[in-house]
Motif scaffolding. Structure first.
Motif, short mmCIF file in Angstrom:
data_model
loop_
_atom_site.label_atom_id
_atom_site.label_comp_id
_atom_site.label_asym_id
_atom_site.label_seq_id
_atom_site.Cartn_x
_atom_site.Cartn_y
_atom_site.Cartn_z
N TRP A 17 0.78 -1.11 0.04
CA TRP A 17 0.03 0.02 0.07
C TRP A 17 0.97 1.14 0.11
N ARG A 20 -1.17 7.97 0.12
CA ARG A 20 -1.96 8.59 -0.73
C ARG A 20 -1.47 8.93 -2.30
N ASN A 96 -8.30 3.65 -6.49
CA ASN A 96 -8.32 4.11 -5.14
C ASN A 96 -7.09 4.56 -4.86
N PRO A 97 -6.82 5.24 -3.58
CA PRO A 97 -5.41 5.55 -2.96
C PRO A 97 -4.42 4.72 -3.32
N LYS A 98 -4.81 3.50 -3.19
CA LYS A 98 -3.53 2.30 -3.38
C LYS A 98 -3.30 1.57 -4.52
N THR A 99 -4.24 1.82 -5.69
CA THR A 99 -4.27 1.16 -6.91
C THR A 99 -4.83 1.92 -7.94
#
Length: 110
Positions: A17, A20, A96-99
């Protein structure tokens, strides 16, 4: 065989992860230092994932035969991906913030 390649690709690029993609607490874009040689695009995206900590999801077929330019310096996630994908028919979408997903312009997955 194709399913195995897709699963292998997804496993190889599934990275840890990241806090941001967009901005730090002060509202400024986060920049990462990248040092990626010119190489096949799939390999360059894997290096990008390792160096940024962002998961990159893509079907291995979309990067076949494509080459990424070298990337050396400090970039935002978006800026780095724009550089790596320049000259290809590919785009990216923040899931999303990780992908981040890499796909052809007309084939975005929902």
């Amino acid at each position: 065989m194709a399913r195995r390649n897709v699963l292998l690709c997804l496993c190889m690029v599934a990275m840890a992860w990241t806090p941001r993609l967009a901005a730090d607490p002060r509202g400024e874009p986060i920049k990462y230092h990248f040092q990626i040689d010119s190489q096949p695009l799939g390999d360059a995206l894997q290096q990008f994932a390792k160096q940024s900590g962002v998961q990159i999801i893509f079907f291995s077929q979309v990067t076949e035969g494509l080459r990424a330019p070298a990337l050396n310096g400090s970039y935002t996630i978006s800026g780095a991906l724009e550089m790596l994908l320049s000259g290809s028919r590919l785009i990216f979408r923040v899931i999303n913030p990780k992908t981040v997903e890499i796909c052809t312009e007309g084939s975005r997955a929902s």
